[in-house]
Design an enzyme around this catalytic site. Sequence first.
Site, PDB file in Angstrom:
ATOM      1  N   GLU A 110      68.232  68.540  23.158  1.00  0.00           N
ATOM      2  CA  GLU A 110      66.877  68.869  23.603  1.00  0.00           C
ATOM      3  C   GLU A 110      66.831  70.270  24.193  1.00  0.00           C
ATOM      4  O   GLU A 110      67.817  70.764  24.723  1.00  0.00           O
ATOM      5  CB  GLU A 110      66.416  67.853  24.658  1.00  0.00           C
ATOM      6  CG  GLU A 110      66.184  66.473  24.062  1.00  0.00           C
ATOM      7  CD  GLU A 110      65.720  65.451  25.095  1.00  0.00           C
ATOM      8  OE1 GLU A 110      64.684  64.835  24.855  1.00  0.00           O
ATOM      9  OE2 GLU A 110      66.392  65.281  26.124  1.00  0.00           O
ATOM     10  N   CYS A 123      65.048  76.476  28.432  1.00  0.00           N
ATOM     11  CA  CYS A 123      66.241  75.788  28.924  1.00  0.00           C
ATOM     12  C   CYS A 123      66.910  75.167  27.698  1.00  0.00           C
ATOM     13  O   CYS A 123      66.309  74.337  27.019  1.00  0.00           O
ATOM     14  CB  CYS A 123      65.807  74.725  29.937  1.00  0.00           C
ATOM     15  SG  CYS A 123      67.144  73.662  30.513  1.00  0.00           S
ATOM     16  N   CYS A 130      77.698  65.416  26.868  1.00  0.00           N
ATOM     17  CA  CYS A 130      78.472  66.206  27.827  1.00  0.00           C
ATOM     18  C   CYS A 130      79.671  65.375  28.272  1.00  0.00           C
ATOM     19  O   CYS A 130      79.560  64.165  28.436  1.00  0.00           O
ATOM     20  CB  CYS A 130      77.613  66.563  29.046  1.00  0.00           C
ATOM     21  SG  CYS A 130      78.451  67.660  30.228  1.00  0.00           S
ATOM     22  N   CYS A 134      79.108  63.647  35.320  1.00  0.00           N
ATOM     23  CA  CYS A 134      78.493  63.615  36.648  1.00  0.00           C
ATOM     24  C   CYS A 134      77.576  62.385  36.708  1.00  0.00           C
ATOM     25  O   CYS A 134      76.696  62.226  35.861  1.00  0.00           O
ATOM     26  CB  CYS A 134      77.689  64.886  36.908  1.00  0.00           C
ATOM     27  SG  CYS A 134      78.705  66.387  36.807  1.00  0.00           S
ATOM     28  N   CYS A 137      73.581  62.519  36.463  1.00  0.00           N
ATOM     29  CA  CYS A 137      72.962  63.282  35.378  1.00  0.00           C
ATOM     30  C   CYS A 137      72.828  62.394  34.148  1.00  0.00           C
ATOM     31  O   CYS A 137      73.782  61.734  33.728  1.00  0.00           O
ATOM     32  CB  CYS A 137      73.825  64.499  35.065  1.00  0.00           C
ATOM     33  SG  CYS A 137      73.325  65.404  33.583  1.00  0.00           S
ATOM     34  N   CYS A 366      65.390  69.029  35.233  1.00  0.00           N
ATOM     35  CA  CYS A 366      66.853  69.118  35.317  1.00  0.00           C
ATOM     36  C   CYS A 366      67.536  67.770  35.308  1.00  0.00           C
ATOM     37  O   CYS A 366      67.197  66.885  36.073  1.00  0.00           O
ATOM     38  CB  CYS A 366      67.256  69.792  36.618  1.00  0.00           C
ATOM     39  SG  CYS A 366      66.860  71.501  36.633  1.00  0.00           S
TER      40      CYS A 366
HETATM   41  N1  SAH Z   1      76.751  71.507  32.759  1.00  0.00           N
HETATM   42  C1  SAH Z   1      75.969  72.527  33.405  1.00  0.00           C
HETATM   43  C2  SAH Z   1      74.482  72.418  33.048  1.00  0.00           C
HETATM   44  C3  SAH Z   1      73.918  71.136  33.533  1.00  0.00           C
HETATM   45  S1  SAH Z   1      72.177  70.929  33.758  1.00  0.00           S
HETATM   46  C4  SAH Z   1      76.122  72.403  34.889  1.00  0.00           C
HETATM   47  O1  SAH Z   1      76.681  71.422  35.350  1.00  0.00           O
HETATM   48  O2  SAH Z   1      75.733  73.315  35.602  1.00  0.00           O
HETATM   49  C5  SAH Z   1      71.669  72.035  34.970  1.00  0.00           C
HETATM   50  C6  SAH Z   1      71.618  71.524  36.406  1.00  0.00           C
HETATM   51  O3  SAH Z   1      70.912  70.301  36.582  1.00  0.00           O
HETATM   52  C7  SAH Z   1      73.013  71.294  36.986  1.00  0.00           C
HETATM   53  O4  SAH Z   1      73.065  71.902  38.246  1.00  0.00           O
HETATM   54  C8  SAH Z   1      73.051  69.812  37.102  1.00  0.00           C
HETATM   55  O5  SAH Z   1      73.989  69.364  38.054  1.00  0.00           O
HETATM   56  C9  SAH Z   1      71.630  69.505  37.496  1.00  0.00           C
HETATM   57  N2  SAH Z   1      71.279  68.093  37.370  1.00  0.00           N
HETATM   58  C10 SAH Z   1      71.851  67.170  36.567  1.00  0.00           C
HETATM   59  N3  SAH Z   1      71.267  65.980  36.729  1.00  0.00           N
HETATM   60  C11 SAH Z   1      70.305  66.139  37.668  1.00  0.00           C
HETATM   61  C12 SAH Z   1      69.350  65.263  38.249  1.00  0.00           C
HETATM   62  N4  SAH Z   1      69.280  63.999  37.892  1.00  0.00           N
HETATM   63  N5  SAH Z   1      68.515  65.773  39.163  1.00  0.00           N
HETATM   64  C13 SAH Z   1      68.568  67.081  39.508  1.00  0.00           C
HETATM   65  N6  SAH Z   1      69.439  67.956  38.987  1.00  0.00           N
HETATM   66  C14 SAH Z   1      70.313  67.502  38.078  1.00  0.00           C
END
Ligand code: SAH
Length: 374
Positions: A110, A123, A130, A134, A137, A366
């Site tokens: 996406e 974005c 991935c 985490c 996420c 995000c």
């Molecule tokens: N792998 C990269 C890009 C991830 S997405 C990274 O980890 O930075 C971009 C951001 O969104 C990251 O900071 C990630 O931790 C955050 N993110 C992921 N899930 C989220 C959620 N449920 N709520 C808010 N931010 C989130």
Amino acid sequence: MRGRAIPLVLSPPKGRGKPPRHLADLDLVERQAAAKELGLPGFRAKQLSVHYFERLVHDPEQMTDLPAAQRDELVKGFLPELLTPVRTQTADRGTTVKTLWKLFDGALVESVLMRYADRATICISSQAGCGMACPFCATGQGGLQRSMSTAEIVHQVVIAARAMAAGEVAGGPGRLSNVVFMGMGEPLHAYKATLGAVRRLTDPAPDGLGLSARHVTVSTVGLVPRMRQLADEGIPVTLALSLHAPDDELRNEIVPINTRFSVAETVEAAYYYFQQTGRRVSIEYAMMRGINDQAHRAELLADVLSGEGRGTNWTHVNLIPLNPTPGSKWTASDPADEREFVRRLEARGISTTVRDTRGREIDGACGQLAAAEG
Ligand code: SAH
């Protein structure tokens, strides 16, 4: 071995072969060589590059400076279809557009286009799925399918730039100005493809899109050796580090790669990035109620960032209200706790902002990109 094992090996795309080669995979010199291999004059590759990166032309019929016979050959050889739209959703009166794309092998990714008064940001995804796991996420829950190719990454941006130029996004014709690698995937895990994409996005037209490097942000979970490598590439893109916790005990749980690279090592690598590039590093911190949003953690975050004589002018903290994802036990912080967190960081001289949550109702904010089809 400590904690969960997360493979750091750069795995080649799995399964059904590689994505087709595309103009955006190659630099201009490589394109000219590839044109000659097709039995075409090298300058045709440059003309095609002007159409793709500069004029943002989509329809081969409009490439009238290319003789019809060669046009077919060139389009077939250099512009294979990489992304097929599966579904588009809009929010914020049409200024936020989320698209689900199908890749050549059926993998789904996406991207989200967000138009603001003064800029338009796309974005983008760097991997289908991935592998960083985490737990808060949405993308992290499904594991990694494969990394994307350079052209698959770049093409998301080119399509958005076309849509902006053609006036297809609410607000009339405009220019795509910013790119954030904050969609699906860990860009530094797909290092080679990401670096190629960064070059293509920032190289002047017609070699690339000619975006300002400062307007390109690569966001990482904190792959320390790759952060240092990126710092040494000499491309001053903005680096965002998803820290989310200032102490190893908590970060080991919410950002599992921390069991491999500690908070101290990770922050040191972020500071190294600042030293090498002069670019302020953005620290991402998703505010999770009762988990990482306590006043003592704000103080600890300030300690960790400004420690080792680093001071505070090298960084900027970006607090992200947690977007709860299905099945996650965490929720967003209480607004009063969030305000107190900001206050404490600012009192310690750390520049801090709270991110807006564009596209939340279409699961476009995000961490919500999960590519579920249906
Ligand atoms: N792998 C990269 C890009 C991830 S997405 C990274 O980890 O930075 C971009 C951001 O969104 C990251 O900071 C990630 O931790 C955050 N993110 C992921 N899930 C989220 C959620 N449920 N709520 C808010 N931010 C989130």
